[in-house]
Design a protein around this motif. Structure first.
Motif, PDB file in Angstrom:
ATOM      1  N   CYS A 223      -0.753  23.216   7.800  1.00  0.00           N
ATOM      2  CA  CYS A 223      -2.082  23.086   7.203  1.00  0.00           C
ATOM      3  C   CYS A 223      -3.178  23.285   8.250  1.00  0.00           C
ATOM      4  O   CYS A 223      -4.198  23.930   7.976  1.00  0.00           O
ATOM      5  CB  CYS A 223      -2.247  21.727   6.526  1.00  0.00           C
ATOM      6  N   VAL A 224      -2.966  22.736   9.449  1.00  0.00           N
ATOM      7  CA  VAL A 224      -3.942  22.915  10.527  1.00  0.00           C
ATOM      8  C   VAL A 224      -4.081  24.403  10.848  1.00  0.00           C
ATOM      9  O   VAL A 224      -5.192  24.913  11.025  1.00  0.00           O
ATOM     10  CB  VAL A 224      -3.533  22.113  11.781  1.00  0.00           C
TER      11      VAL A 224
ATOM     12  N   MET B  75     -11.068  23.466   1.124  1.00  0.00           N
ATOM     13  CA  MET B  75     -11.155  22.053   0.764  1.00  0.00           C
ATOM     14  C   MET B  75      -9.794  21.522   0.310  1.00  0.00           C
ATOM     15  O   MET B  75      -9.396  20.409   0.678  1.00  0.00           O
ATOM     16  CB  MET B  75     -12.207  21.872  -0.339  1.00  0.00           C
ATOM     17  N   ALA B  76      -9.051  22.310  -0.453  1.00  0.00           N
ATOM     18  CA  ALA B  76      -7.734  21.872  -0.927  1.00  0.00           C
ATOM     19  C   ALA B  76      -6.753  21.728   0.237  1.00  0.00           C
ATOM     20  O   ALA B  76      -6.017  20.737   0.312  1.00  0.00           O
ATOM     21  CB  ALA B  76      -7.195  22.859  -1.960  1.00  0.00           C
ATOM     22  N   VAL B  77      -6.757  22.689   1.161  1.00  0.00           N
ATOM     23  CA  VAL B  77      -5.862  22.610   2.315  1.00  0.00           C
ATOM     24  C   VAL B  77      -6.241  21.417   3.183  1.00  0.00           C
ATOM     25  O   VAL B  77      -5.371  20.675   3.665  1.00  0.00           O
ATOM     26  CB  VAL B  77      -5.889  23.928   3.130  1.00  0.00           C
TER      27      VAL B  77
ATOM     28  N   TRP C  57      -5.055  15.945   5.212  1.00  0.00           N
ATOM     29  CA  TRP C  57      -5.433  14.557   5.485  1.00  0.00           C
ATOM     30  C   TRP C  57      -4.602  13.558   4.694  1.00  0.00           C
ATOM     31  O   TRP C  57      -4.299  12.472   5.193  1.00  0.00           O
ATOM     32  CB  TRP C  57      -6.926  14.348   5.251  1.00  0.00           C
ATOM     33  N   VAL C  58      -4.220  13.898   3.486  1.00  0.00           N
ATOM     34  CA  VAL C  58      -3.328  13.012   2.720  1.00  0.00           C
ATOM     35  C   VAL C  58      -1.997  12.861   3.448  1.00  0.00           C
ATOM     36  O   VAL C  58      -1.469  11.752   3.595  1.00  0.00           O
ATOM     37  CB  VAL C  58      -3.119  13.540   1.279  1.00  0.00           C
TER      38      VAL C  58
ATOM     39  N   VAL D  35     -13.786  24.138  11.465  1.00  0.00           N
ATOM     40  CA  VAL D  35     -14.078  22.698  11.544  1.00  0.00           C
ATOM     41  C   VAL D  35     -12.921  21.892  10.956  1.00  0.00           C
ATOM     42  O   VAL D  35     -12.502  20.873  11.514  1.00  0.00           O
ATOM     43  CB  VAL D  35     -15.415  22.368  10.839  1.00  0.00           C
ATOM     44  N   ALA D  36     -12.384  22.354   9.838  1.00  0.00           N
ATOM     45  CA  ALA D  36     -11.247  21.666   9.218  1.00  0.00           C
ATOM     46  C   ALA D  36     -10.041  21.669  10.155  1.00  0.00           C
ATOM     47  O   ALA D  36      -9.368  20.652  10.324  1.00  0.00           O
ATOM     48  CB  ALA D  36     -10.891  22.332   7.886  1.00  0.00           C
ATOM     49  N   ALA D  37      -9.782  22.805  10.800  1.00  0.00           N
ATOM     50  CA  ALA D  37      -8.646  22.891  11.714  1.00  0.00           C
ATOM     51  C   ALA D  37      -8.850  21.998  12.932  1.00  0.00           C
ATOM     52  O   ALA D  37      -7.912  21.331  13.383  1.00  0.00           O
ATOM     53  CB  ALA D  37      -8.441  24.336  12.156  1.00  0.00           C
ATOM     54  N   LEU D  38     -10.065  21.969  13.461  1.00  0.00           N
ATOM     55  CA  LEU D  38     -10.336  21.118  14.623  1.00  0.00           C
ATOM     56  C   LEU D  38     -10.164  19.646  14.290  1.00  0.00           C
ATOM     57  O   LEU D  38      -9.632  18.878  15.086  1.00  0.00           O
ATOM     58  CB  LEU D  38     -11.737  21.391  15.172  1.00  0.00           C
TER      59      LEU D  38
END
Length: 174
Positions: free
Chosen positions: A94-95, A26-28, A33-34, A144-147
């Motif tokens: 990050c990705v 969640m932090a990454v 996104w920021v 999912v975060a990476a995608l």
């Protein structure tokens, strides 16, 4: 307000099922996104002003054909390129980091499964299932975060390339 409380409870339950590694995912994801939102804001709000200032300065020059003029043009383009590409590498990192953190969750979840097996034996499938979900959920969340970041990071890179090329095309060298 009740909806937000229910949403928070479902997020909390998801994190409890997936383990503490989800906080790192969640932090990454939040950092990624920021940074992407900041870059989109820069491209749409700040860079057009920088671009127009560079073009105005170039058009105001009397000498645009000498060797010195070409070096000045290259320096301005290089400075603009540096500003355009700021934090792009961090976004890409990050990705790439999201699935790796998810895999860390897989390892910690499997360690939990092995600890349960060592203490309880293989006779308690319910405890083993919680460890297996703790192993798979972080991997899924990291992917999912990476995608989500990969698509927008690629579009962002494309916008940066087009903005640089537009600046180069706007500064004619005779």
């Amino acid at each position: 307000m009740l909806y937000l409380m229910e949403l928070w409870e479902s997020v909390r339950d998801f994190i409890a099922t997936g383990g503490d590694v989800l906080y790192i995912v969640m932090a990454v994801l939040f950092l990624m996104w920021v940074l992407m939102i900041e870059r989109y804001w820069f491209l749409s709000g700040v860079f057009p002003k920088i671009r127009s200032k560079i073009i105005t300065n170039w058009d105001a020059r009397k000498d645009t054909t000498s060797w010195y003029a070409h070096r000045i043009r290259e320096a301005w383009i290089s400075e603009a390129n540096d500003k355009l590409n700021a934090r792009i590498l961090l976004i890409k990192t990050c990705v790439a980091l999201c699935p790796l953190v998810g895999l860390l969750g897989t390892v910690t979840g499997m360690i939990t499964v092995f600890e349960i097996m060592a203490v309880q034996g293989t006779g308690n499938p319910r405890l083993m299932a919680s460890g297996i979900s703790m192993a798979t959920i972080p991997t899924m969340a990291g992917m999912v975060a990476a995608l989500s970041g990969m698509f927008f990071a690629t579009r962002l890179e494309s916008k940066v390339r087009r903005a640089k090329q537009s600046l180069v095309d706007s500064l004619p060298h005779h």
